[in-house]
Design an enzyme around this catalytic site. Structure first.
Site, PDB file in Angstrom:
ATOM      1  N   ARG A  33     113.587  42.040 117.314  1.00 54.23           N
ATOM      2  CA  ARG A  33     114.889  42.475 116.839  1.00 54.23           C
ATOM      3  C   ARG A  33     115.930  42.175 117.910  1.00 54.23           C
ATOM      4  O   ARG A  33     115.705  42.429 119.096  1.00 54.23           O
ATOM      5  CB  ARG A  33     114.889  43.974 116.514  1.00 54.23           C
ATOM      6  CG  ARG A  33     114.028  44.354 115.308  1.00 54.23           C
ATOM      7  CD  ARG A  33     114.618  43.823 114.013  1.00 54.23           C
ATOM      8  NE  ARG A  33     113.840  44.208 112.837  1.00 54.23           N
ATOM      9  CZ  ARG A  33     112.898  43.476 112.284  1.00 54.23           C
ATOM     10  NH1 ARG A  33     112.591  42.296 112.808  1.00 54.23           N
ATOM     11  NH2 ARG A  33     112.268  43.900 111.205  1.00 54.23           N
ATOM     12  N   GLU A  64     123.675  39.198 112.661  1.00 55.49           N
ATOM     13  CA  GLU A  64     123.186  38.010 111.958  1.00 55.49           C
ATOM     14  C   GLU A  64     123.872  37.868 110.608  1.00 55.49           C
ATOM     15  O   GLU A  64     123.800  38.802 109.790  1.00 55.49           O
ATOM     16  CB  GLU A  64     121.666  38.106 111.767  1.00 55.49           C
ATOM     17  CG  GLU A  64     120.909  38.119 113.086  1.00 55.49           C
ATOM     18  CD  GLU A  64     119.431  38.374 112.943  1.00 55.49           C
ATOM     19  OE1 GLU A  64     118.707  38.228 113.938  1.00 55.49           O
ATOM     20  OE2 GLU A  64     118.988  38.751 111.830  1.00 55.49           O
ATOM     21  N   HIS A 124     116.607  33.179 112.709  1.00 57.86           N
ATOM     22  CA  HIS A 124     115.733  34.218 112.136  1.00 57.86           C
ATOM     23  C   HIS A 124     114.771  33.627 111.100  1.00 57.86           C
ATOM     24  O   HIS A 124     114.708  34.052 109.943  1.00 57.86           O
ATOM     25  CB  HIS A 124     116.566  35.327 111.494  1.00 57.86           C
ATOM     26  CG  HIS A 124     115.839  36.640 111.419  1.00 57.86           C
ATOM     27  ND1 HIS A 124     116.449  37.845 111.619  1.00 57.86           N
ATOM     28  CD2 HIS A 124     114.536  36.934 111.172  1.00 57.86           C
ATOM     29  CE1 HIS A 124     115.583  38.826 111.491  1.00 57.86           C
ATOM     30  NE2 HIS A 124     114.389  38.290 111.222  1.00 57.86           N
TER      31      HIS A 124
END
Length: 320
Positions: free
Chosen positions: A238, A267, A286
């Site tokens: 994270r 994000e 990601h």
């Protein structure tokens, strides 16, 4: 039974099938749902499936028909768990679907730092090898992983898989975790007595801890100063676990050798995120979880979760 998928695009941009979910009820699927459309789209639904669309207390209070929320991910902080429990709404997540894929990206990021594959390929394509006086050349230092130390922060399923791969490369492994499980089957493994010890001794630090208040900002300037100047930091967990301004400063000053990141605190990131221009920093958007194989497992488990709830025997419940 009305089922609404609020943001299905990330899981299924078109290469998977929603048919297993559609077989369970009257399904409406939205690629993305902005916050101002959540209530309109979720109205009357008994089942909500969400990945990143937030379902907070206020929103849930206005959706009296909801009985089940299926989070299409492992992390479930997009749902107000306490509010859901108060309203007797079952919330489930999808654990352990992407373990192999995440571990794979850890080493993709690390190996890019070790061999600079893309840069060397670019050099060959622009003719540098064709004009070389020698049969070989390299524009960056090349690094062998054997006998190096992999430090793993968080030693759950993914952390252990990373350890498996690291040991195949001949690396030593040192781990730091809230709980210490039996790892007597591992060679060249030990538990760190402290996080500081892990940071000081590791050639590579790979983060695999969940995001809690106690892990938010865990890797900050004080911790980065404890790392070797030749060490790499990898984060596929994270983004907020790392203080981004501190990491950017450490990279630009050469305090550590490089970083490989698949997650950021925001994000998509702001254009002025300091890591986007930091030295020796590889960033992917990601994607560690997103191999087709992992997404197929996610879809399968999400369907099994919903079936189990409809059968009155819910599984993978996170708000018991």
């Amino acid at each position: 039974m009305k089922i609404v998928v609020l943001d299905g695009y990330a899981l299924n941009p078109g290469d998977l099938s929603w048919d297993p979910i559609k077989a369970l009820g009257d399904v409406e699927i939205y690629d993305r749902t902005p916050e101002n459309l959540i209530l309109e789209r979720a109205e009357g639904a008994e089942i909500l499936l969400t990945n990143k669309t937030p379902l907070n207390r206020e929103t849930l209070s206005k959706l009296p028909d909801v009985k089940y929320i299926g989070v299409l991910a492992t992390g479930y902080n997009v749902v107000d768990i306490d509010a859901a429990k108060e309203r007797n709404i079952v919330v489930t997540n999808v654990p352990a679907y992407s373990t192999d894929s995440v571990a794979q990206l850890v080493f993709a990021l690390l190996l890019e730092h070790c061999h600079h594959v893309q840069e060397h390929s670019n050099a060959v394509r622009r003719g540098d090898w064709s004009s070389s006086k020698d049969f070989t050349f390299w524009n960056y230092p090349l690094i062998e992983l054997a006998d190096k130390t992999m430090g793993i922060i968080g030693f759950g399923r993914i952390g252990q898989k990373v350890a498996d791969v690291a040991q195949v490369f001949g690396m030593k492994v040192i781990a730091h975790s809230r709980t210490k499980t039996d790892q007597s089957h591992r060679k060249n493994f030990r538990w760190a007595d402290s996080l500081d010890e892990l940071l000081q001794e590791s050639d590579v630090v790979s983060i695999h801890c969940p995001l809690f208040e106690e892990t938010r900002g865990l890797i900050n300037m004080d911790k980065l100063r404890k790392m070797k100047k030749t060490a790499f930091l990898i984060n596929t967990s994270r983004g907020p676990v790392v203080v981004e301004e501190d990491l950017a400063q450490a990279l630009n000053k050469g305090m550590i050798a490089g970083a490989g990141l698949d997650v950021l605190s925001q994000e998509p990131p702001a254009k002025d995120n300091p890591l986007l221009t930091a030295k020796n920093c590889i960033i992917t958007p990601h994607i560690a979880w997103a191999t087709k194989e992992a997404r197929q497992r996610l879809m399968k488990i999400a369907t099994e979760n919903l079936k189990a709830f409809l059968d009155g025997k819910p599984i993978n419940v996170v708000n018991l």
